[in-house]
Design a protein around this motif. Sequence first.
Motif, PDB file in Angstrom:
ATOM      1  N   ASP A 296      63.376  30.497  89.936  1.00 15.56           N
ATOM      2  CA  ASP A 296      64.633  30.247  90.906  1.00 15.56           C
ATOM      3  C   ASP A 296      64.251  30.068  92.240  1.00 15.56           C
ATOM      4  OD1 ASP A 296      67.005  29.864  91.804  1.00 15.56           O
ATOM      5  OD2 ASP A 296      67.932  31.762  91.150  1.00 15.56           O
ATOM      6  N   THR A 297      64.052  28.952  92.772  1.00 12.95           N
ATOM      7  CA  THR A 297      63.778  28.907  94.483  1.00 12.95           C
ATOM      8  C   THR A 297      64.884  29.104  95.361  1.00 12.95           C
ATOM      9  OG1 THR A 297      63.835  26.453  94.276  1.00 12.95           O
ATOM     10  CG2 THR A 297      61.731  27.682  93.872  1.00 12.95           C
ATOM     11  N   ARG A 298      66.024  29.362  94.615  1.00 13.19           N
ATOM     12  CA  ARG A 298      67.267  29.506  95.602  1.00 13.19           C
ATOM     13  C   ARG A 298      67.434  30.860  96.245  1.00 13.19           C
ATOM     14  NH1 ARG A 298      72.114  28.214  91.732  1.00 13.19           N
ATOM     15  NH2 ARG A 298      70.846  29.593  90.371  1.00 13.19           N
ATOM     16  N   THR A 299      66.476  31.697  95.689  1.00 17.85           N
ATOM     17  CA  THR A 299      66.581  33.021  96.249  1.00 17.85           C
ATOM     18  C   THR A 299      65.319  33.126  97.107  1.00 17.85           C
ATOM     19  OG1 THR A 299      65.022  33.930  94.561  1.00 17.85           O
ATOM     20  CG2 THR A 299      67.414  33.886  94.264  1.00 17.85           C
ATOM     21  N   ALA A 300      65.224  34.132  98.259  1.00 16.53           N
ATOM     22  CA  ALA A 300      64.097  34.230  99.048  1.00 16.53           C
ATOM     23  C   ALA A 300      63.124  34.743  98.394  1.00 16.53           C
ATOM     24  CB  ALA A 300      64.566  35.407 100.184  1.00 16.53           C
ATOM     25  N   ILE A 301      63.063  35.481  97.612  1.00 22.44           N
ATOM     26  CA  ILE A 301      61.588  36.043  96.814  1.00 22.44           C
ATOM     27  C   ILE A 301      61.187  34.820  95.907  1.00 22.44           C
ATOM     28  CG2 ILE A 301      61.178  37.327  94.659  1.00 22.44           C
ATOM     29  CD1 ILE A 301      62.785  39.783  95.698  1.00 22.44           C
ATOM     30  N   GLY A 302      62.193  33.914  95.110  1.00 19.61           N
ATOM     31  CA  GLY A 302      61.732  32.668  94.373  1.00 19.61           C
ATOM     32  C   GLY A 302      60.942  31.694  95.305  1.00 19.61           C
ATOM     33  N   ALA A 303      61.569  31.693  96.465  1.00 18.34           N
ATOM     34  CA  ALA A 303      61.026  30.504  97.289  1.00 18.34           C
ATOM     35  C   ALA A 303      59.632  30.976  97.796  1.00 18.34           C
ATOM     36  CB  ALA A 303      61.903  30.348  98.459  1.00 18.34           C
ATOM     37  N   GLU A 304      59.476  32.321  98.221  1.00 21.62           N
ATOM     38  CA  GLU A 304      58.244  32.804  98.644  1.00 21.62           C
ATOM     39  C   GLU A 304      57.061  32.844  97.575  1.00 21.62           C
ATOM     40  OE1 GLU A 304      56.159  36.550 100.983  1.00 21.62           O
ATOM     41  OE2 GLU A 304      58.321  36.489 100.676  1.00 21.62           O
ATOM     42  N   SER A 305      57.603  33.171  96.197  1.00 24.22           N
ATOM     43  CA  SER A 305      57.020  33.184  95.189  1.00 24.22           C
ATOM     44  C   SER A 305      56.237  31.951  94.746  1.00 24.22           C
ATOM     45  CB  SER A 305      57.518  34.105  94.026  1.00 24.22           C
ATOM     46  OG  SER A 305      57.908  35.017  94.179  1.00 24.22           O
ATOM     47  N   LYS A 306      57.117  31.063  95.035  1.00 23.13           N
ATOM     48  CA  LYS A 306      56.472  29.663  94.592  1.00 23.13           C
ATOM     49  C   LYS A 306      55.331  29.294  95.640  1.00 23.13           C
ATOM     50  CE  LYS A 306      57.148  25.630  92.396  1.00 23.13           C
ATOM     51  NZ  LYS A 306      56.854  25.579  90.965  1.00 23.13           N
ATOM     52  N   TYR A 307      55.698  29.780  96.943  1.00 21.98           N
ATOM     53  CA  TYR A 307      54.570  29.135  97.931  1.00 21.98           C
ATOM     54  C   TYR A 307      53.447  29.977  97.560  1.00 21.98           C
ATOM     55  CZ  TYR A 307      51.887  30.450 102.121  1.00 21.98           C
ATOM     56  OH  TYR A 307      50.687  30.619 102.997  1.00 21.98           O
ATOM     57  N   LEU A 308      53.607  31.319  97.264  1.00 20.42           N
ATOM     58  CA  LEU A 308      52.284  32.391  97.025  1.00 20.42           C
ATOM     59  C   LEU A 308      51.720  31.779  95.663  1.00 20.42           C
ATOM     60  CD1 LEU A 308      54.084  35.847  97.494  1.00 20.42           C
ATOM     61  CD2 LEU A 308      52.306  34.690  98.941  1.00 20.42           C
ATOM     62  N   THR A 309      52.371  31.322  94.678  1.00 19.82           N
ATOM     63  CA  THR A 309      51.671  30.788  93.525  1.00 19.82           C
ATOM     64  C   THR A 309      50.692  29.538  94.027  1.00 19.82           C
ATOM     65  OG1 THR A 309      53.679  31.068  92.380  1.00 19.82           O
ATOM     66  CG2 THR A 309      52.069  29.383  91.139  1.00 19.82           C
ATOM     67  N   ALA A 310      50.951  28.839  94.696  1.00 17.19           N
ATOM     68  CA  ALA A 310      50.129  27.737  95.534  1.00 17.19           C
ATOM     69  C   ALA A 310      49.029  28.434  96.183  1.00 17.19           C
ATOM     70  CB  ALA A 310      50.926  26.524  96.107  1.00 17.19           C
TER      71      ALA A 310
ATOM     72  N   PHE B 286      57.536  22.109  94.050  1.00 19.54           N
ATOM     73  CA  PHE B 286      58.251  22.861  95.033  1.00 19.54           C
ATOM     74  C   PHE B 286      59.226  21.761  95.876  1.00 19.54           C
ATOM     75  CE2 PHE B 286      58.311  26.498  98.270  1.00 19.54           C
ATOM     76  CZ  PHE B 286      59.593  26.919  98.214  1.00 19.54           C
ATOM     77  N   ALA B 287      58.389  20.794  96.299  1.00 18.53           N
ATOM     78  CA  ALA B 287      59.294  20.055  97.265  1.00 18.53           C
ATOM     79  C   ALA B 287      60.561  19.109  96.349  1.00 18.53           C
ATOM     80  CB  ALA B 287      58.548  18.758  97.642  1.00 18.53           C
ATOM     81  N   LYS B 288      60.657  19.355  95.281  1.00 14.02           N
ATOM     82  CA  LYS B 288      61.748  18.536  93.978  1.00 14.02           C
ATOM     83  C   LYS B 288      62.641  19.749  94.034  1.00 14.02           C
ATOM     84  CE  LYS B 288      58.094  15.862  91.973  1.00 14.02           C
ATOM     85  NZ  LYS B 288      57.505  15.530  90.635  1.00 14.02           N
ATOM     86  N   LYS B 289      62.358  20.879  94.263  1.00 11.12           N
ATOM     87  CA  LYS B 289      63.426  21.911  94.072  1.00 11.12           C
ATOM     88  C   LYS B 289      64.489  21.970  95.387  1.00 11.12           C
ATOM     89  CE  LYS B 289      60.820  23.748  90.513  1.00 11.12           C
ATOM     90  NZ  LYS B 289      61.367  23.624  89.057  1.00 11.12           N
ATOM     91  N   ASN B 290      65.553  22.638  94.946  1.00 14.31           N
ATOM     92  CA  ASN B 290      66.653  22.813  96.028  1.00 14.31           C
ATOM     93  C   ASN B 290      66.360  24.313  96.414  1.00 14.31           C
ATOM     94  OD1 ASN B 290      68.757  22.893  97.617  1.00 14.31           O
ATOM     95  ND2 ASN B 290      70.138  23.444  95.937  1.00 14.31           N
ATOM     96  N   THR B 291      65.785  24.490  97.790  1.00 17.36           N
ATOM     97  CA  THR B 291      65.668  25.892  97.995  1.00 17.36           C
ATOM     98  C   THR B 291      66.211  25.845  99.468  1.00 17.36           C
ATOM     99  OG1 THR B 291      64.087  27.605  98.871  1.00 17.36           O
ATOM    100  CG2 THR B 291      63.239  25.423  98.992  1.00 17.36           C
ATOM    101  N   PRO B 292      67.348  26.802  99.872  1.00 18.14           N
ATOM    102  CA  PRO B 292      67.900  26.898 101.193  1.00 18.14           C
ATOM    103  C   PRO B 292      66.887  27.601 102.165  1.00 18.14           C
ATOM    104  CG  PRO B 292      68.620  28.557  99.795  1.00 18.14           C
ATOM    105  CD  PRO B 292      67.924  27.762  98.855  1.00 18.14           C
ATOM    106  N   PHE B 293      65.733  28.062 101.527  1.00 16.05           N
ATOM    107  CA  PHE B 293      64.789  28.869 102.290  1.00 16.05           C
ATOM    108  C   PHE B 293      63.638  28.017 102.612  1.00 16.05           C
ATOM    109  CE2 PHE B 293      67.080  31.942  99.703  1.00 16.05           C
ATOM    110  CZ  PHE B 293      67.224  32.756 100.601  1.00 16.05           C
ATOM    111  N   GLN B 294      63.940  27.143 103.615  1.00 19.67           N
ATOM    112  CA  GLN B 294      62.819  26.206 104.212  1.00 19.67           C
ATOM    113  C   GLN B 294      61.515  26.373 104.548  1.00 19.67           C
ATOM    114  OE1 GLN B 294      64.789  22.199 104.337  1.00 19.67           O
ATOM    115  NE2 GLN B 294      64.803  23.614 102.599  1.00 19.67           N
TER     116      GLN B 294
END
Length: 1009
Positions: free
Chosen positions: A907-921, A940-948
């Motif tokens: 869930d990249t809609r949350t701050a932790i989810g977005a950072e975790s997606k980045y950290l996975t990469a 990640f680019a296809k997801k909807n994240t408000p944490f740009q």
Amino acid sequence: MKKFLLILLLFVAFTGSYAQQTLIYTHSDRLFEQGKELFDQQKYTASYRSFEEFLNSTDKIRAGQRHEAEYYLVANAFELRQQHTFSLIQHFLTSNPYTPFIDKLYAMLGILLYEEDQFENALSYFNKVNEKRLNRGEKLNFQFCKAYTLLKTGSYHEALVLFKDLKGEKFQRQEDARYYYAYTEYALQNYSAALPEFLGLEDSEVYKEKVAFYLFQIYYFLGIRNEMNERYEFITTHYPNHPDNAEIYRIKGEVAYAEGQYEDAINYLKRYESLSPQMLRNDLYMLGIAHIRLNRHYSSIPYFQRVTTEPDAMTENAYLHLGNAYIRANDKENARLAFEAALRTNFDKQVREEALLNYALTTYETTSAFGESISALEQFLEEFPNSKDADKVKNYLAMEYMATKNYEVAYQSIQKVARPNEKILEAKQYILYQLGTEAFARQDFNKAVDYFTLSIQNLPVGIYAPESYYWRSESFYRLGMHENSIDDLNAFFRLPDAKRSNNYVPAHYGMGYAYFSRKNFRLAKEYFERYTTLERNKKSDIFADALNRIGDCYFYDRDFRNAELIYTRSANLSPNTGDYALFQSGYVAGLQKKYSTKISRLNDLVKNYPKSEFADDALYEIGRAYIMLGNDAEALNAYRRLLSLLPNSNMARSAAYEIGMIYQNQEKYPEAIKAYKAVIADYPGSVEAFTALQSLEGIYIEMNDVPAYLAYVNSLDMKSSRISVSHEDSISYIAAEKQYMNSSYRQAITGFRTYLNNYCPGGKYCTAAQFYIADSYYRLEDYEHALSEYQQLTMIQGNQYMEEALTRSAEITYDQKRYGAALEYFEELIQAAQSSERKNTARLGVLRSSYQLKDYQKIISVVSDIVSDSKSGPEVLNEARYYRAKAYIATKELDLALEDLKWLATDTRTAIGAESKYLTAQVYFMEWKLDESEKEILDFAKKNTPFQYWLARSFVLLSDIYQSKQQDFQAKQYLLSLQRNYKVDDDIQEMITTRLDAISRREKSKVIN
């Protein structure tokens, strides 16, 4: 006689003087003349020795002769190119500024610098020389060196004049002069003048090879193709491996390209490419176009990529061709990047229109991570409103509003639509609804309410109206605005599309809670029952929770029989809610005087849920049930189990006091006295301690042993222990408490401090007064004093404010960055916390403090406790796994880190989810799994994240991946796209600039502009 003697003396003196003079000439003069003769014979070493011996002679030397000898010494050093000749000449000039040899010496200095390729400095000395003071040989050599220096410094016309004169002179370097004269004419593009000069050198043993190459080029420039081709055949036959053949192939390639012979052009230019470390951008462009002309679009790509090193029209066209080539290859992502890159300049309006249209369309069809698609479509309509493609673009824009996942950009765009039609209004409602759900996911419930309200106002009966009402009600509920929540759910149920909503069943559950929070238990029960009827998953936690709430509604209506039935049913459904159901079923059984049933169920709770927050209540109630059954022994056992297992729980104080009461009721006064004294000792300052003291007074009176009581009281050093002062104690406390309730915190502190001084220890409200002092300081934001007072509370064993005191102490020290102290408080709080919620708050505090202290093993240990606790909510689990993942990264346990990161990144809609997606990469990149890292980022680019920010960091990482794969062009395009579309001014911009500069340096090292 005297006159004779005088004449005789004069004769002797003259004779002696003449004899001495003859001796000097025959020795020193011979050396001097010998040195000059040897110098003229170019025997510089011997000449140097002669002049050196001459200057070292002890005989008297004339000043002029010494000066000339010193000059020849320097001149010989110059001719021999001795190591320190330059400094030697400079020293001579400094010592002899008016020397007649100054022009020769300046020429020498210039020639030395010329030989070191320091042409600018050499020219400064050459320009000081008066060549008329040089002999013919010196003059010709000087003129040649100066002409060559002028040539190297770009002064072609001046060089040409000198070379023209020199080429007619008979001297050692005449052929060199002829060659450089021809070359200078060539450099000045005087090809017709250069041609006969080079032709005259075709048979030169020294220059015939170079001449062949220049003749080839001159015939090329003069358009004499037959002669050019003859020279090409000659060169490739006689010098097949010559390094300058690259230039020959380049020219042949350009000629073939100009004549439309694209296959030949490609062959020649590729030979040029294979031989040259650098290529002209124009030739790379020709290679790209030649491949396109032959329908080899994919083959053109690497050549167009290499063209794009300068911001000019060629780059603009190259990017357009690149985009089209990628489209032919069905690579729309790279096509999008190429078309976008073409927009960075604006040299050709027609090229720009095509590039902008294609960029908008490819962005629509691929990824719009930062809302680029909408921006591109808008930009096209703004720049080319009268384009034949304008209507098509408008249609795409309407569809993009519904398809985009960057809702903020879409909302800003759609607000610009002056006369929205029905489709636009539906799109606007959808966008506002999605913005609301994003805010809700971030737990920004006020912002969520705003967006859902706008969505409803935009189209009250639109397709997304039911969802907007439902989620706004959920937002209101979490804000404690229960009436608003009820109103929205009623509106939701009235909408015709409500039953088709996925939230129709959950809405009944939500309505039940809203009424329950308003203590309207009749309607709450009604909606919870409707939910349990509609819900298909009868084993879910939510279903079990709904049953518990139905049971609560019966309980509050004092319908204990039905309450017991419902609680019993719920107890067997979910381990996450079973402890509460068991406790309540046992408790209501007791209310119905079914004490054995109560005891059985509560024992099941303690057995099956030993860590439950209801375990202490269960043990206490077991004791109460045994008392009701008249079984004091089992009651004592239950209370002692509670004290043994959970000594810090809230019910421990009551259990300890109950033990004393049992013994007192049995008139076992010694045991009762011991029990009451234990309450006072273990829980000082508590209400139970105060009550225990009163009970002790009664026992000692009953035993007629008041002196023993007084002695005990005096041993406690208690200021208020007698019943007679109880009223005064209470009045003093209540007065201070009133100030606290009125938010007059400073006055409250004074009042409570007076109470502590006058009545404590021993007062009934000592612990409460201490807490309110601490809390008053906290509310006044005087955190240092608050911390000091909370610390006093933490040292009072078993007090009812222990959890709050530890929580505040931990919070304050953490905010002060005193992470070691905060960690200790959080760890104490874990032991003292009664509820799962407070316990998890403490565990999170331990995690955060340990992370700051880099105690990664402690993090891993605590997270295991949180994950294994069924009462841990999703927010707690997310943060716990987040810190554990970071701990694993720090300890290089990357595979374990990935397990947590992948779980969080769903869930990249949350701050932790977005950072975790980045950290996975990032972790994949650290493991050098570049393809996996790239795949994560593109996903990640296809997801909807408000944490740009984290998406932007991911694109920076993507550029690092491509650079690691030696794909600089790909890296550059993503960086440039990010630079254009990521608008926030933060450290991302510096990351982009640093990488672009490095790529630019590498690109330019391989291409000639």
